[in-house]
Design a protein around this motif. Structure first.
Motif, PDB file in Angstrom:
ATOM      1  N   VAL A  72     -50.551 -40.881 -25.641  1.00 22.12           N
ATOM      2  CA  VAL A  72     -50.159 -42.217 -25.195  1.00 22.12           C
ATOM      3  C   VAL A  72     -50.487 -42.426 -23.711  1.00 22.12           C
ATOM      4  O   VAL A  72     -51.026 -43.473 -23.340  1.00 22.12           O
ATOM      5  CB  VAL A  72     -48.669 -42.468 -25.488  1.00 22.12           C
ATOM      6  N   PRO A  73     -50.217 -41.448 -22.820  1.00 21.78           N
ATOM      7  CA  PRO A  73     -50.614 -41.645 -21.414  1.00 21.78           C
ATOM      8  C   PRO A  73     -52.121 -41.837 -21.256  1.00 21.78           C
ATOM      9  O   PRO A  73     -52.558 -42.678 -20.459  1.00 21.78           O
ATOM     10  CB  PRO A  73     -50.147 -40.351 -20.727  1.00 21.78           C
ATOM     11  N   TYR A  74     -52.935 -41.063 -21.991  1.00 16.69           N
ATOM     12  CA  TYR A  74     -54.382 -41.262 -21.930  1.00 16.69           C
ATOM     13  C   TYR A  74     -54.742 -42.684 -22.340  1.00 16.69           C
ATOM     14  O   TYR A  74     -55.554 -43.372 -21.695  1.00 16.69           O
ATOM     15  CB  TYR A  74     -55.092 -40.293 -22.877  1.00 16.69           C
ATOM     16  N   THR A  75     -54.162 -43.141 -23.460  1.00 14.06           N
ATOM     17  CA  THR A  75     -54.518 -44.455 -23.998  1.00 14.06           C
ATOM     18  C   THR A  75     -54.075 -45.566 -23.056  1.00 14.06           C
ATOM     19  O   THR A  75     -54.795 -46.557 -22.862  1.00 14.06           O
ATOM     20  CB  THR A  75     -53.890 -44.653 -25.390  1.00 14.06           C
ATOM     21  N   LYS A  76     -52.915 -45.420 -22.470  1.00 13.27           N
ATOM     22  CA  LYS A  76     -52.458 -46.434 -21.517  1.00 13.27           C
ATOM     23  C   LYS A  76     -53.400 -46.498 -20.322  1.00 13.27           C
ATOM     24  O   LYS A  76     -53.720 -47.582 -19.818  1.00 13.27           O
ATOM     25  CB  LYS A  76     -51.027 -46.125 -21.065  1.00 13.27           C
ATOM     26  N   TRP A  77     -53.840 -45.331 -19.859  1.00 13.43           N
ATOM     27  CA  TRP A  77     -54.802 -45.308 -18.751  1.00 13.43           C
ATOM     28  C   TRP A  77     -56.102 -45.977 -19.156  1.00 13.43           C
ATOM     29  O   TRP A  77     -56.687 -46.743 -18.388  1.00 13.43           O
ATOM     30  CB  TRP A  77     -55.047 -43.864 -18.326  1.00 13.43           C
ATOM     31  N   MET A  78     -56.565 -45.695 -20.392  1.00 12.93           N
ATOM     32  CA  MET A  78     -57.809 -46.287 -20.871  1.00 12.93           C
ATOM     33  C   MET A  78     -57.689 -47.802 -20.980  1.00 12.93           C
ATOM     34  O   MET A  78     -58.598 -48.547 -20.616  1.00 12.93           O
ATOM     35  CB  MET A  78     -58.197 -45.689 -22.227  1.00 12.93           C
TER      36      MET A  78
END
Length: 258
Positions: A72-78
């Protein structure tokens, strides 16, 4: 006759260069390659963490299968850095209500010494919490009034449709089918011969995206959602993310079990 043949063979051997004579005696027979198996775990920026099994039947090629745990942190950053300029979607709402579920993928690798080239397919799965009304407002705000009018018109014949639209969680799942290509290098650990670290730099292409609801009862609510709500969400997600190339960096640790 046997003695004559032995003399001929000995003279032939003497006629060879000294290095060839030595090599023919001392060079060991080549060791045939044995299939190897290894397990690995790592991270794939900016999407997920992965764990898998790789089988290498020949020296130059291997195949692998893996499961992924979208971060989820990766996706939010993306979503923050790779979102298109057209901000029709309420990305803040999507980031705040995003969930992930297990993904999977398969692929193959060409090995060139310590270097490798990989090609693979993977399917990522994401969920967004929210009532149908809030999801429509987040993904297709220009259609919110139209959907509200439809629910009001259906209210006399479908009791509970308004309550479902305004108050019940829907939680649709977006399935992202991606193909990737990368190149990288493997670093072996001298102290632990079976252990290695690999880095790969590549690109992923979102080939297909579709949105579904896993469970929704009764049937008329499912039909309403699949007819009026999911197509809006699906269309907007495809418009923003389908047919896009996204760079990726992978780092993994592998242990050879055979």
């Amino acid at each position: 006759m046997t003695r004559i043949l032995s003399v001929i063979c000995f003279l032939t051997w003497l006629a060879q260069p000294a290095s060839a004579q030595f090599d023919s005696i001392s060079r060991p027979a080549p060791v045939p390659f044995r299939a190897t198996y290894q397990i690995y775990a790592g991270t794939q920026l900016p999407f997920q963490h992965v764990a898998g099994v790789e089988v290498r039947p020949i020296r130059q090629f291997s195949v692998f299968g893996q499961v992924g745990f979208p971060s989820v942190p990766y996706t939010k950053w993306m979503l923050t850095h790779f979102s298109p300029e057209n901000r029709d979607i309420d990305y803040k709402y999507v980031r705040d209500n995003l969930q992930s579920s297990i993904s999977y993928g398969v692929g193959g690798r060409l090995h060139l010494g310590k270097w490798r080239v990989s090609g693979w397919w993977q399917r990522l799965n994401y969920k967004v919490d929210g009532t149908p009304k809030r999801l429509v407002e987040a993904f297709a705000p220009d259609q919110a009034r139209t959907i509200e009018n439809i629910t009001s018109a259906l209210r006399p014949i479908l009791p509970g449709i308004v309550d479902f639209y305004e108050n019940q969680d829907l939680t649709p799942t977006g399935h992202f089918s991606q193909v990737g290509l990368s190149a990288g290098r493997t670093f072996y650990i001298p102290q632990v011969p079976r252990l290695s670290i690999s880095t790969d730099l590549g690109v992923l292409y979102s080939a297909r995206i579709n949105t579904k609801v896993d469970r929704l009862e009764p049937a008329f609510l499912r039909e309403f959602a699949e007819t009026n709500i999911l197509p809006l969400i699906d269309e907007e997600i495809k418009k923003q993310f389908e047919s896009r190339f996204i760079p990726t960096l992978s780092i993994s640790v592998a242990y050879q079990i055979r």
